[in-house]
Design an enzyme around this catalytic site. Structure first.
Site, PDB file in Angstrom:
ATOM      1  NE  ARG A  46      -2.910   0.466   3.334  1.00  0.00           N
ATOM      2  CZ  ARG A  46      -2.173   0.599   4.444  1.00  0.00           C
ATOM      3  NH1 ARG A  46      -1.371   1.630   4.599  1.00  0.00           N
ATOM      4  NH2 ARG A  46      -2.254  -0.301   5.389  1.00  0.00           N
ATOM      5  CE1 TYR A  98     -15.554  11.903 -16.662  1.00  0.00           C
ATOM      6  CE2 TYR A  98     -15.257  11.890 -14.296  1.00  0.00           C
ATOM      7  CZ  TYR A  98     -15.509  11.220 -15.469  1.00  0.00           C
ATOM      8  OH  TYR A  98     -15.722   9.862 -15.451  1.00  0.00           O
ATOM      9  CG  ASP A 170      -8.839  16.419 -15.075  1.00  0.00           C
ATOM     10  OD1 ASP A 170      -8.121  15.806 -15.884  1.00  0.00           O
ATOM     11  OD2 ASP A 170      -9.943  15.979 -14.681  1.00  0.00           O
ATOM     12  CE  LYS A 195     -11.696   8.328 -18.574  1.00  0.00           C
ATOM     13  NZ  LYS A 195     -11.994   9.593 -17.923  1.00  0.00           N
TER      14      LYS A 195
HETATM   15  C1  PLP Z   1     -12.509  10.033 -16.663  1.00  0.00           C
HETATM   16  C2  PLP Z   1     -12.159  11.358 -16.140  1.00  0.00           C
HETATM   17  C3  PLP Z   1     -11.976  11.563 -14.770  1.00  0.00           C
HETATM   18  C4  PLP Z   1     -12.195  10.483 -13.735  1.00  0.00           C
HETATM   19  O1  PLP Z   1     -11.251   9.448 -13.869  1.00  0.00           O
HETATM   20  P1  PLP Z   1     -11.584   7.911 -13.531  1.00  0.00           P
HETATM   21  O2  PLP Z   1     -10.317   7.226 -13.913  1.00  0.00           O
HETATM   22  O3  PLP Z   1     -12.764   7.523 -14.359  1.00  0.00           O
HETATM   23  O4  PLP Z   1     -11.878   7.850 -12.078  1.00  0.00           O
HETATM   24  C5  PLP Z   1     -11.628  12.838 -14.345  1.00  0.00           C
HETATM   25  N1  PLP Z   1     -11.461  13.860 -15.224  1.00  0.00           N
HETATM   26  C6  PLP Z   1     -11.624  13.684 -16.545  1.00  0.00           C
HETATM   27  C7  PLP Z   1     -11.425  14.833 -17.468  1.00  0.00           C
HETATM   28  C8  PLP Z   1     -11.975  12.442 -17.052  1.00  0.00           C
HETATM   29  O5  PLP Z   1     -12.166  12.281 -18.367  1.00  0.00           O
END
Ligand code: PLP
Length: 379
Positions: A46, A98, A170, A195
């Site tokens: 962890r 998001y 982000d 992604k």
């Molecule tokens: C998918 C996404 C998230 C969240 O990420 P997860 O891996 O699904 O928890 C946050 N911000 C953006 C822009 C995203 O596309």
């Protein structure tokens, strides 16, 4: 080191015990200690795991940062950032966030006394107007999802510095290949690794990157204390995915541009949201802070009817109807009923997520097949 070298070598070295060129999957929860308090840097997975550690170093390298930390999902990474705050603190964020980020802010953290403001962040003065002595964090997403607005990261870093607040960005949509927020004054970069970084739609993961030692220490403390870590196998898959990030994103950008231009000329299409168009309201900022415009495109239909949008997204054959984005395969989605269903209808429509808005994650297939597919679905 340049980007294409960093994705392959940044922060990585061959396995010392065997010479294995690829980072092994250290599928272990614990590590033998040579004596009490005498270990080789790893005690319990962890807290730290060699495969995850390799990925964290690699991510720091490609984001031009010093420290990386990986989590079980993008939202677990966001959860860590908000846990750095205290009750009474305030956060300013974009109003076309998001959906999952909006949900964790409002449905989890508001009840712990943290206040969130959502404003149109393309207008710097609107952000400044929300700043007060309680402002501790500015949370930027750019390009935004799904409206593809571009927020000026450098301008936000000035607002954050003047407010004595942290700036977190982000960077999921742009990826480190197209945009490096730390170089533009951000304190923390967040990724949904799920992604483009993973890139093959086979892992759910999140990451934070920073160059600040104190912030990093706090991130690692929360990562270990809350325990939302990612697994060794997933870390291995993402290390593998990142090696081709630059090649994939080049193709995503190329295909994205062709698809966006095709859509603009289509009689049934109303608006096309893609930051590469000169007519995009924040195109000049995109040019300034990004090295390409990516493969994420949203568009609305001339007929703003829910059933017409549903008909288009159900008729594509190469574009798969699915949530998520950033994989090699093209995806199509309907934000109002899918990714953004957790945002109230009035809020949604205020920011442009209309009933007919369709979002594309343009993959790396042959673009002629993608355009043919959209053509038959739109007709
Ligand atoms: C998918 C996404 C998230 C969240 O990420 P997860 O891996 O699904 O928890 C946050 N911000 C953006 C822009 C995203 O596309």
């Amino acid at each position: 080191m340049k980007f294409g070298t960093k994705v392959i070598h940044g922060g990585l070295k061959p396995d010392e015990s065997t010479g294995a060129i690829m980072t092994p999957i250290y599928q272990t929860s614990t590590y033998i200690q040579d004596g009490i308090g005498n270990h080789r840097g790893y005690e319990y997975s962890r807290t730290q795991n060699p495969t995850r550690h390799a990925l964290e170093r690699n991510l720091a390298s490609i984001e031009n940062g010093k420290h990386g930390a990986c989590f079980g999902s993008g939202l677990a990474a966001i959860d860590c950032v908000i846990k750095m705050l205290n009750p009474g603190d305030e956060v300013i964020s974009t109003n076309d966030l998001y959906g999952g980020t909006f949900r964790i802010f409002t449905s989890i953290f508001e009840k712990y006394g943290i206040k969130f403001h959502f404003v149109g962040m393309t207008d710097t003065s609107a952000v400044e107007a929300k700043v007060n002595e309680k402002t501790k964090l500015i949370w930027v997403e750019t390009p935004t999802n799904p409206m593809m607005n571009i927020v000026d990261i450098e301008a936000m870093s000035v607002v954050a510095k003047n407010a004595g607040a942290l700036l977190a960005v982000d960077n999921t949509f742009a990826t480190p290949y197209l945009q490096n927020p730390l170089d533009l004054g951000a304190d923390i970069v967040m990724h949904s690794v799920t992604k483009y970084l993973g890139g093959h739609s086979d892992v759910v993961m999140g990451a934070l990157i920073t160059s600040d030692d104190d912030i990093a220490e706090e991130i690692y403390r929360i990562q270990n204390s809350s325990g939302a870590v990612t697994a060794p196998m997933d870390s291995f898959l993402v290390l593998r995915g990142i090696k081709t990030l630059h090649l994939r994103i080049d193709r995503h950008c190329e295909n994205g541009e062709k698809v966006a231009k095709y859509l603009v000329d289509h009689p049934k299409v109303d608006k096309v949201y893609w930051p590469g168009f000169e007519s995009h309201p924040n195109h000049n900022i995109a040019e300034k802070q990004m090295r390409g415009f990516g493969g994420m495109i949203s568009f609305s239909l001339v007929s703003d009817k829910l059933k017409d949008a549903h008909s288009v997204v159900s008729k594509t054959k190469v574009f798969a109807l699915a949530e998520s984005l950033g994989g090699v395969e093209s995806l199509i989605g309907h934000p109002a009923t899918m990714t953004h269903a957790s945002i109230p209808k009035e809020e949604r429509e205020k920011i442009g997520v209309s009933e007919s808005l369709i979002r594309l994650s343009v993959g790396v297939e042959d673009v002629e097949d993608l355009i043919d597919d959209l053509n038959q679905a739109l007709s």
